[in-house]
Structure formats: C-alpha cells, structure tokens
Design a protein around this motif. Structure first.
Motif, mmCIF file in Angstrom:
data_model
loop_
_atom_site.group_PDB
_atom_site.id
_atom_site.type_symbol
_atom_site.label_atom_id
_atom_site.label_comp_id
_atom_site.label_asym_id
_atom_site.label_seq_id
_atom_site.Cartn_x
_atom_site.Cartn_y
_atom_site.Cartn_z
ATOM 1 N N LEU A 1 0.816 -1.206 0.000
ATOM 2 C CA LEU A 1 0.000 0.000 0.000
ATOM 3 C C LEU A 1 0.851 1.258 0.000
ATOM 4 N N GLU A 2 1.890 1.265 0.842
ATOM 5 C CA GLU A 2 2.729 2.450 0.955
ATOM 6 C C GLU A 2 3.429 2.761 -0.368
ATOM 7 N N HIS A 3 3.918 1.737 -1.061
ATOM 8 C CA HIS A 3 4.628 1.938 -2.327
ATOM 9 C C HIS A 3 3.704 1.957 -3.531
ATOM 10 N N ARG A 4 2.402 1.864 -3.277
ATOM 11 C CA ARG A 4 1.385 1.875 -4.342
ATOM 12 C C ARG A 4 1.651 0.777 -5.375
ATOM 13 N N ASP A 5 2.016 -0.397 -4.877
ATOM 14 C CA ASP A 5 2.300 -1.508 -5.786
ATOM 15 C C ASP A 5 1.062 -1.968 -6.536
ATOM 16 N N PHE A 6 -0.125 -1.639 -6.028
ATOM 17 C CA PHE A 6 -1.339 -2.026 -6.735
ATOM 18 C C PHE A 6 -1.421 -1.385 -8.112
ATOM 19 N N ARG B 1 -3.881 1.702 7.237
ATOM 20 C CA ARG B 1 -4.395 0.358 7.515
ATOM 21 C C ARG B 1 -5.713 0.417 8.273
ATOM 22 N N LYS B 2 -5.793 1.242 9.311
ATOM 23 C CA LYS B 2 -7.003 1.299 10.124
ATOM 24 C C LYS B 2 -8.201 1.826 9.342
ATOM 25 N N LEU B 3 -7.942 2.727 8.403
ATOM 26 C CA LEU B 3 -9.028 3.281 7.600
ATOM 27 C C LEU B 3 -9.306 2.452 6.355
ATOM 28 N N ARG B 4 -8.591 1.321 6.240
ATOM 29 C CA ARG B 4 -8.776 0.402 5.114
ATOM 30 C C ARG B 4 -8.651 1.126 3.778
ATOM 31 N N ALA B 5 -7.692 2.005 3.708
ATOM 32 C CA ALA B 5 -7.446 2.750 2.472
ATOM 33 C C ALA B 5 -6.334 2.081 1.692
ATOM 34 N N VAL B 6 -6.153 2.497 0.441
ATOM 35 C CA VAL B 6 -5.089 1.943 -0.387
ATOM 36 C C VAL B 6 -3.968 2.946 -0.603
ATOM 37 N N SER B 7 -4.096 4.130 -0.027
ATOM 38 C CA SER B 7 -3.061 5.153 -0.174
ATOM 39 C C SER B 7 -3.231 6.183 0.934
ATOM 40 N N ARG B 8 -2.204 7.016 1.104
ATOM 41 C CA ARG B 8 -2.304 8.106 2.075
ATOM 42 C C ARG B 8 -3.394 9.093 1.668
ATOM 43 N N ALA B 9 -3.476 9.364 0.374
ATOM 44 C CA ALA B 9 -4.486 10.323 -0.099
ATOM 45 C C ALA B 9 -5.889 9.834 0.231
ATOM 46 N N GLN B 10 -6.123 8.547 0.037
ATOM 47 C CA GLN B 10 -7.446 8.017 0.337
ATOM 48 C C GLN B 10 -7.702 8.009 1.843
ATOM 49 N N ALA B 11 -6.659 7.748 2.632
ATOM 50 C CA ALA B 11 -6.812 7.786 4.083
ATOM 51 C C ALA B 11 -7.171 9.195 4.547
ATOM 52 N N VAL B 12 -6.526 10.207 3.957
ATOM 53 C CA VAL B 12 -6.843 11.598 4.289
ATOM 54 C C VAL B 12 -8.301 11.894 3.946
ATOM 55 N N ALA B 13 -8.724 11.469 2.759
ATOM 56 C CA ALA B 13 -10.110 11.721 2.343
ATOM 57 C C ALA B 13 -11.099 11.059 3.289
ATOM 58 N N GLU B 14 -10.787 9.822 3.704
ATOM 59 C CA GLU B 14 -11.678 9.111 4.614
ATOM 60 C C GLU B 14 -11.695 9.774 5.993
ATOM 61 N N ALA B 15 -10.524 10.205 6.461
ATOM 62 C CA ALA B 15 -10.450 10.866 7.762
ATOM 63 C C ALA B 15 -11.215 12.184 7.755
ATOM 64 N N LEU B 16 -11.126 12.928 6.654
ATOM 65 C CA LEU B 16 -11.889 14.172 6.528
ATOM 66 C C LEU B 16 -13.392 13.886 6.524
ATOM 67 N N ARG B 17 -13.772 12.840 5.781
ATOM 68 C CA ARG B 17 -15.188 12.515 5.684
ATOM 69 C C ARG B 17 -15.756 12.133 7.050
ATOM 70 N N ARG B 18 -14.943 11.439 7.843
ATOM 71 C CA ARG B 18 -15.404 10.987 9.149
ATOM 72 C C ARG B 18 -15.203 12.035 10.237
ATOM 73 N N GLY B 19 -14.607 13.161 9.882
ATOM 74 C CA GLY B 19 -14.385 14.216 10.857
ATOM 75 C C GLY B 19 -13.256 13.920 11.820
#
Length: 236
Positions: A69-74, A215-233
């Motif tokens: 996930l960190e290296h965006r191997d997907f 990992r905790k936000l079940r995201a595939v990237s930092r950008a997606q984790a940020v978006a999810e964290a913003l959405r959840r407040g």
C-alpha cells in the motif's frame, strides 16, 4: 504456512456480525479449495471505494501489506492488471506473461511470489459490463485446477458482497493522536520527512504513523486515508 495468517483471519478481537458471516464464507471455501492468502478489492468508481478503489478484506502478511500500500504496488501489480483487463479468471501463467512483458512489473511480481507463493488465481467480477471488484487467491502449493477455478468463480460474488458489508473503519478512537496529526499534515501537502521535522519525530516514525492510519481506515493510499479521515471528521 511460512508465517502467513490463516485464510479465515480478520484483524478484530470481537468480530461483528458482518465479519463473522464473511469469515464463515472464507472458511467454507478454504476447505474445498486450499489457499494461503486472499485479497478482495472493490474496483475504482464502484461501491465504497470511490474513484480510487479499496482493499476490502485480506489476510496478507502485515509487512507485505504495508509495503504494498505504501509503495502503491497495486498500480503495477501484474495480478491486478491481468485481472482487470478481461472477464475470465486469471491464473499464474497469464500473470507471469503480463509481468514479463514489462520489466517495471517484475519487482512486484517477484516480491509477491516470494512472500505469498507462486500459484495465483484472480477472479474479476463485473456488473452490467462494468468491473465491480476482484477476488484473488494465492498459495505455495500446486497451481489451481480447473475444478478449483470453477468453484472459486461461483463463490467469488458472495465473497465480494460479504466483504462490502464489513466495517469501513473502526471508531474514531482507533486512530492515535499521532496518526491524526500525521494525516492532518499530509492533507496540506507535507511529506513524511517534513512531518517528522514539524512533530520532532523521525521520518521513519512519521511513515509508521501514516501506515497505521492507512491500515485502520482500510485505504489503499495516504491520499485516500486523508479523504476518509476528513469525511469521518477525524481531522479538520
């Protein structure tokens, strides 16, 4: 096998009803089709994954999953590229052919073989002619037989549906204060090195906090984790 988690593992001390249902499906399948690793993802622009897709459920070794996930191997995983290019199940030979056709894909291919096993089966799932997700199995034993492929193909839609019902993330308290801080600084464009300097921690520690949040936000990237964290407040 080789330190991998059992193929019916979910990272939860108290499984929810949805997690229990998912575990039963995976467990039943693993009896008829032995496998060491599974990974279920929703395709971009489908379901909760939004525009960037989402890894819904897996039992990947934690260190491998973090690097992936960190290296965006997907983005250069020949399994994903081969699966999402067609409609039929993809096996090891097709994956290897994709990797060998592009030298940039070989490191990802080799790392997966070493960590997860050489035999792979990827099943692309489509709804109304659009890719909805992928279900991937790997093992260190023999290649998947035609009968096993057929069995997994029948089971894959139920697995994907059950995986989409799993909790997207834990409660806000699951993110540590440091993880929230690191995500907040990431949201304004700071790198891990810059975050480390700002917070008085090492770059390595900043990366570890970011990886934990992803990992905790079940995201595939930092950008997606940020978006999810913003959405959840979770961050401002």
């Amino acid at each position: 096998m080789s330190g991998l988690e059992p193929p019916v593992s979910i990272r939860s001390d108290a499984p929810t009803e949805a997690e229990t249902r998912f575990l039963k499906l995976v467990g039943r399948l693993s009896i008829d089709v032995p496998f060491d690793v599974y990974a279920i993802s929703v395709a971009p622009a489908c379901g909760r994954g939004g525009g960037s897709g989402r890894l819904l459920a897996d039992n990947l070794p934690e260190d491998y999953r973090r690097r992936y996930l960190e290296h965006r191997d997907f983005e250069r995983d020949p399994v994903m590229l081969a699966s999402r290019a067609g409609r039929l199940p993809v096996r090891t030979a097709e994956v290897r052919a994709v990797a060998e056709a592009d030298p940039e894909l070989m490191p990802c291919f080799a790392a997966a073989v070493a960590a997860l096993g050489p035999a792979v089966l990827a099943i692309p799932l489509r709804f109304r002619n659009r890719l909805s997700g992928d279900v991937v199995f790997r093992r260190r034993g023999a290649e998947f037989s035609d009968a096993e492929v057929g069995y997994c193909e029948l089971a894959a839609p139920a697995l994907l549906l059950a995986a989409t019902e799993l909790p997207v993330a834990g409660p806000p308290d699951d993110l540590t204060p440091r993880e929230r801080e690191c995500l907040a600084w990431t949201s304004v464009g700071k790198t891990a090195w810059e975050i480390g300097s700002i917070l008085g921690i090492s770059e390595h520690t900043a990366v570890a906090h970011l990886n934990g949040a992803v990992r905790k936000l079940r995201a595939v990237s930092r950008a997606q984790a940020v978006a999810e964290a913003l959405r959840r407040g979770l961050i401002d």
